[in-house]
Design a protein around this motif. Structure first.
Motif, PDB file in Angstrom:
ATOM      1  N   ALA A   1      26.974 -23.697  38.587  1.00  0.00           N
ATOM      2  CA  ALA A   1      25.724 -24.388  38.917  1.00  0.00           C
ATOM      3  C   ALA A   1      24.944 -23.614  39.973  1.00  0.00           C
ATOM      4  CB  ALA A   1      26.022 -25.806  39.402  1.00  0.00           C
ATOM      5  N   ILE A   2      25.653 -23.123  40.987  1.00  0.00           N
ATOM      6  CA  ILE A   2      25.003 -22.323  42.032  1.00  0.00           C
ATOM      7  C   ILE A   2      24.395 -21.059  41.422  1.00  0.00           C
ATOM      8  CG2 ILE A   2      25.423 -20.915  44.094  1.00  0.00           C
ATOM      9  CD1 ILE A   2      27.537 -22.972  44.914  1.00  0.00           C
ATOM     10  N   ALA A   3      25.163 -20.402  40.549  1.00  0.00           N
ATOM     11  CA  ALA A   3      24.671 -19.182  39.899  1.00  0.00           C
ATOM     12  C   ALA A   3      23.418 -19.471  39.076  1.00  0.00           C
ATOM     13  CB  ALA A   3      25.761 -18.587  39.015  1.00  0.00           C
ATOM     14  N   THR A   4      23.406 -20.599  38.379  1.00  0.00           N
ATOM     15  CA  THR A   4      22.258 -20.967  37.546  1.00  0.00           C
ATOM     16  C   THR A   4      21.013 -21.200  38.394  1.00  0.00           C
ATOM     17  OG1 THR A   4      23.744 -22.018  35.942  1.00  0.00           O
ATOM     18  CG2 THR A   4      21.403 -22.583  35.815  1.00  0.00           C
ATOM     19  N   VAL A   5      21.187 -21.938  39.489  1.00  0.00           N
ATOM     20  CA  VAL A   5      20.052 -22.218  40.386  1.00  0.00           C
ATOM     21  C   VAL A   5      19.512 -20.928  40.987  1.00  0.00           C
ATOM     22  CG1 VAL A   5      19.373 -23.335  42.541  1.00  0.00           C
ATOM     23  CG2 VAL A   5      20.836 -24.553  40.915  1.00  0.00           C
ATOM     24  N   LEU A   6      20.416 -20.039  41.420  1.00  0.00           N
ATOM     25  CA  LEU A   6      19.977 -18.765  42.002  1.00  0.00           C
ATOM     26  C   LEU A   6      19.277 -17.891  40.959  1.00  0.00           C
ATOM     27  CD1 LEU A   6      23.025 -17.851  44.292  1.00  0.00           C
ATOM     28  CD2 LEU A   6      20.788 -18.725  44.987  1.00  0.00           C
ATOM     29  N   ASN A   7      19.763 -17.950  39.722  1.00  0.00           N
ATOM     30  CA  ASN A   7      19.109 -17.194  38.640  1.00  0.00           C
ATOM     31  C   ASN A   7      17.662 -17.642  38.454  1.00  0.00           C
ATOM     32  OD1 ASN A   7      22.104 -17.194  36.577  1.00  0.00           O
ATOM     33  ND2 ASN A   7      21.455 -15.752  38.158  1.00  0.00           N
TER      34      ASN A   7
ATOM     35  N   ILE B   1      15.736 -19.349  40.777  1.00  0.00           N
ATOM     36  CA  ILE B   1      14.920 -19.164  41.982  1.00  0.00           C
ATOM     37  C   ILE B   1      14.655 -17.683  42.280  1.00  0.00           C
ATOM     38  CG2 ILE B   1      14.833 -19.515  44.481  1.00  0.00           C
ATOM     39  CD1 ILE B   1      16.450 -22.064  44.072  1.00  0.00           C
ATOM     40  N   ILE B   2      15.727 -16.898  42.294  1.00  0.00           N
ATOM     41  CA  ILE B   2      15.611 -15.491  42.679  1.00  0.00           C
ATOM     42  C   ILE B   2      15.300 -14.601  41.478  1.00  0.00           C
ATOM     43  CG2 ILE B   2      16.826 -13.558  43.748  1.00  0.00           C
ATOM     44  CD1 ILE B   2      18.497 -15.556  45.297  1.00  0.00           C
ATOM     45  N   GLY B   3      15.850 -14.986  40.318  1.00  0.00           N
ATOM     46  CA  GLY B   3      15.664 -14.159  39.134  1.00  0.00           C
ATOM     47  C   GLY B   3      16.800 -13.166  38.976  1.00  0.00           C
ATOM     48  N   THR B   4      16.823 -12.460  37.860  1.00  0.00           N
ATOM     49  CA  THR B   4      17.858 -11.458  37.595  1.00  0.00           C
ATOM     50  C   THR B   4      17.183 -10.161  37.165  1.00  0.00           C
ATOM     51  OG1 THR B   4      18.038 -12.291  35.319  1.00  0.00           O
ATOM     52  CG2 THR B   4      19.593 -13.156  36.929  1.00  0.00           C
TER      53      THR B   4
ATOM     54  N   PHE C   1      18.828  -7.002  35.910  1.00  0.00           N
ATOM     55  CA  PHE C   1      19.901  -6.126  35.461  1.00  0.00           C
ATOM     56  C   PHE C   1      19.286  -5.002  34.617  1.00  0.00           C
ATOM     57  CE2 PHE C   1      22.252 -10.401  35.350  1.00  0.00           C
ATOM     58  CZ  PHE C   1      22.479 -10.356  36.718  1.00  0.00           C
ATOM     59  N   VAL C   2      18.727  -4.029  35.308  1.00  0.00           N
ATOM     60  CA  VAL C   2      17.958  -2.972  34.646  1.00  0.00           C
ATOM     61  C   VAL C   2      18.801  -2.182  33.649  1.00  0.00           C
ATOM     62  CG1 VAL C   2      16.563  -0.908  35.005  1.00  0.00           C
ATOM     63  CG2 VAL C   2      16.456  -2.792  36.658  1.00  0.00           C
ATOM     64  N   GLY C   3      20.041  -1.907  33.981  1.00  0.00           N
ATOM     65  CA  GLY C   3      20.878  -1.095  33.103  1.00  0.00           C
ATOM     66  C   GLY C   3      21.498  -1.863  31.957  1.00  0.00           C
ATOM     67  N   SER C   4      21.319  -3.174  31.917  1.00  0.00           N
ATOM     68  CA  SER C   4      21.944  -3.994  30.885  1.00  0.00           C
ATOM     69  C   SER C   4      21.358  -3.713  29.514  1.00  0.00           C
ATOM     70  CB  SER C   4      21.766  -5.482  31.230  1.00  0.00           C
ATOM     71  OG  SER C   4      22.193  -6.288  30.153  1.00  0.00           O
ATOM     72  N   LEU C   5      22.214  -3.848  28.485  1.00  0.00           N
ATOM     73  CA  LEU C   5      21.745  -3.682  27.115  1.00  0.00           C
ATOM     74  C   LEU C   5      20.724  -4.755  26.743  1.00  0.00           C
ATOM     75  CD1 LEU C   5      25.110  -2.903  25.282  1.00  0.00           C
ATOM     76  CD2 LEU C   5      23.304  -1.296  25.868  1.00  0.00           C
ATOM     77  N   LEU C   6      20.752  -5.859  27.466  1.00  0.00           N
ATOM     78  CA  LEU C   6      19.863  -6.981  27.153  1.00  0.00           C
ATOM     79  C   LEU C   6      18.583  -6.966  27.985  1.00  0.00           C
ATOM     80  CD1 LEU C   6      22.564  -9.800  26.910  1.00  0.00           C
ATOM     81  CD2 LEU C   6      21.530  -8.512  25.042  1.00  0.00           C
ATOM     82  N   TYR C   7      18.422  -5.986  28.870  1.00  0.00           N
ATOM     83  CA  TYR C   7      17.209  -5.903  29.695  1.00  0.00           C
ATOM     84  C   TYR C   7      16.006  -5.608  28.798  1.00  0.00           C
ATOM     85  CZ  TYR C   7      14.008  -4.457  33.382  1.00  0.00           C
ATOM     86  OH  TYR C   7      12.926  -4.357  34.227  1.00  0.00           O
ATOM     87  N   PRO C   8      14.851  -6.280  28.964  1.00  0.00           N
ATOM     88  CA  PRO C   8      14.448  -7.149  30.087  1.00  0.00           C
ATOM     89  C   PRO C   8      14.667  -8.635  29.828  1.00  0.00           C
ATOM     90  CG  PRO C   8      12.539  -6.647  28.779  1.00  0.00           C
ATOM     91  CD  PRO C   8      13.699  -5.969  28.098  1.00  0.00           C
ATOM     92  N   TYR C   9      15.467  -8.959  28.815  1.00  0.00           N
ATOM     93  CA  TYR C   9      15.635 -10.362  28.442  1.00  0.00           C
ATOM     94  C   TYR C   9      16.650 -11.101  29.330  1.00  0.00           C
ATOM     95  CZ  TYR C   9      13.430  -8.330  24.345  1.00  0.00           C
ATOM     96  OH  TYR C   9      12.587  -7.645  23.514  1.00  0.00           O
ATOM     97  N   THR C  10      17.283 -10.364  30.255  1.00  0.00           N
ATOM     98  CA  THR C  10      18.264 -11.003  31.129  1.00  0.00           C
ATOM     99  C   THR C  10      17.646 -12.082  32.011  1.00  0.00           C
ATOM    100  OG1 THR C  10      17.928  -9.172  32.691  1.00  0.00           O
ATOM    101  CG2 THR C  10      19.824  -9.026  31.202  1.00  0.00           C
ATOM    102  N   GLU C  11      16.352 -11.959  32.296  1.00  0.00           N
ATOM    103  CA  GLU C  11      15.662 -12.966  33.116  1.00  0.00           C
ATOM    104  C   GLU C  11      15.735 -14.342  32.470  1.00  0.00           C
ATOM    105  OE1 GLU C  11      14.237 -12.952  36.018  1.00  0.00           O
ATOM    106  OE2 GLU C  11      14.240 -10.830  36.535  1.00  0.00           O
ATOM    107  N   THR C  12      15.748 -14.365  31.142  1.00  0.00           N
ATOM    108  CA  THR C  12      15.813 -15.631  30.405  1.00  0.00           C
ATOM    109  C   THR C  12      17.232 -15.976  29.997  1.00  0.00           C
ATOM    110  OG1 THR C  12      13.595 -15.249  29.511  1.00  0.00           O
ATOM    111  CG2 THR C  12      14.968 -16.886  28.390  1.00  0.00           C
ATOM    112  N   ILE C  13      17.967 -14.961  29.513  1.00  0.00           N
ATOM    113  CA  ILE C  13      19.310 -15.204  28.975  1.00  0.00           C
ATOM    114  C   ILE C  13      20.281 -15.650  30.062  1.00  0.00           C
ATOM    115  CG2 ILE C  13      21.300 -14.120  27.875  1.00  0.00           C
ATOM    116  CD1 ILE C  13      19.370 -12.294  26.398  1.00  0.00           C
TER     117      ILE C  13
END
Length: 257
Positions: free
Chosen positions: A21-27, A29-32, A34-46
């Motif tokens: 729950a804490i991780a979800t709230v921080l995601n 508020i702060i956002g994510t 993960f530039v090197g991720s295979l899912l970037y730039p969709y990590t902000e939503t996923i």
């Protein structure tokens, strides 16, 4: 014993749900990023969606701590996603803990080699995503994975041996059994006992669950009286009086089905 296990699993569920729950709230508020991720730039939503989904599963597990699917599902999802996003150490920890949990709950008692091979291949495939960061990350992750798996297995083995040592002091009426049991701590192959499939299933339920005869009958699509008769036959065969004594007796052996 089952109540103590449920309490431990419920505490794990509560703490895990809070962390998710804490991780979800921080995601949110702060956002994510993960530039090197295979899912970037969709990590902000996923990322918040996935953590939120696992939070819901964690909340459900608080009320159903004995469910054998919820915990592994959460751990595998989070482990795989963390590796894809470049947090391989956290992913390895979660995946290794998932394996330890499955070991402890008897998942690997049957078809052990096939299951271990499948989960190892799956994890290696997941780790190949680290090539998007650097091949060094992949090699390092494989090494850490092997160490984590060996560490957890060593811990499991130590606790398992201690449990067998304690059970070896339990005196069972083996002189009244209808079969010649091997030495305690050795392998007991159920196939040589000429048990029916239903009796073998009853032994599985006795060793791995605390389900009532009614629930066992419902899952096997037979009558409750048939289950009771099978259990009585097993009690007579092994020279015990009830399910708990049968469970204690069989826990003193390495059961092969």
């Amino acid at each position: 014993m089952q109540k103590f296990t449920n309490m431990g699993l419920r505490i794990l569920a509560i703490c895990g749900t809070i962390a998710l729950a804490i991780a979800t709230v921080l995601n949110i508020i702060i956002g994510t990023h993960f530039v090197g991720s295979l899912l970037y730039p969709y990590t902000e939503t996923i990322t918040p969606l996935l953590n939120g989904f696992c939070t819901v599963l964690g909340f459900i597990s608080i009320f159903r701590p004995n469910n054998k699917y919820i915990f592994p599902t959460i751990l595998v999802i989070e482990a795989v996603y963390n590796v894809i996003c470049g947090f391989e150490v956290l992913g390895i920890f979660l995946y290794s803990f998932c394996m330890l949990l499955l070991f402890s709950r008897g998942y690997f008692r049957t078809h052990t080699k096939i299951k271990l091979l499948c989960i190892s291949i799956l994890w290696l495939l997941v780790l190949t995503t680290l090539f998007s960061f650097c091949w060094n990350d992949f090699v390092f992750a494989v090494g850490v994975s092997l160490f984590a798996a060996a560490s957890y297995f060593a811990l499991y083995s130590i606790l398992y041996d201690q449990l067998n040592f304690l059970l070896s002091n339990v005196t069972m009426p083996s002189d009244k059994t209808g079969i010649a049991l091997p030495q305690k701590g050795s392998v007991l192959n159920l196939k040589i006992l000429n048990l029916t499939k239903r009796q073998t299933a009853c032994i599985h339920y006795t060793m791995n669950t605390d389900k009532s005869y009614k629930k066992i009958a419902d899952e096997l699509f037979i009558s409750e009286s048939a289950i009771k008769k099978d259990m009585q036959d097993l009690f007579h065969l092994f020279g015990v009086k009830n399910r708990e004594m049968l469970r204690l007796l069989l826990l003193q052996y390495k059961i092969e089905i």
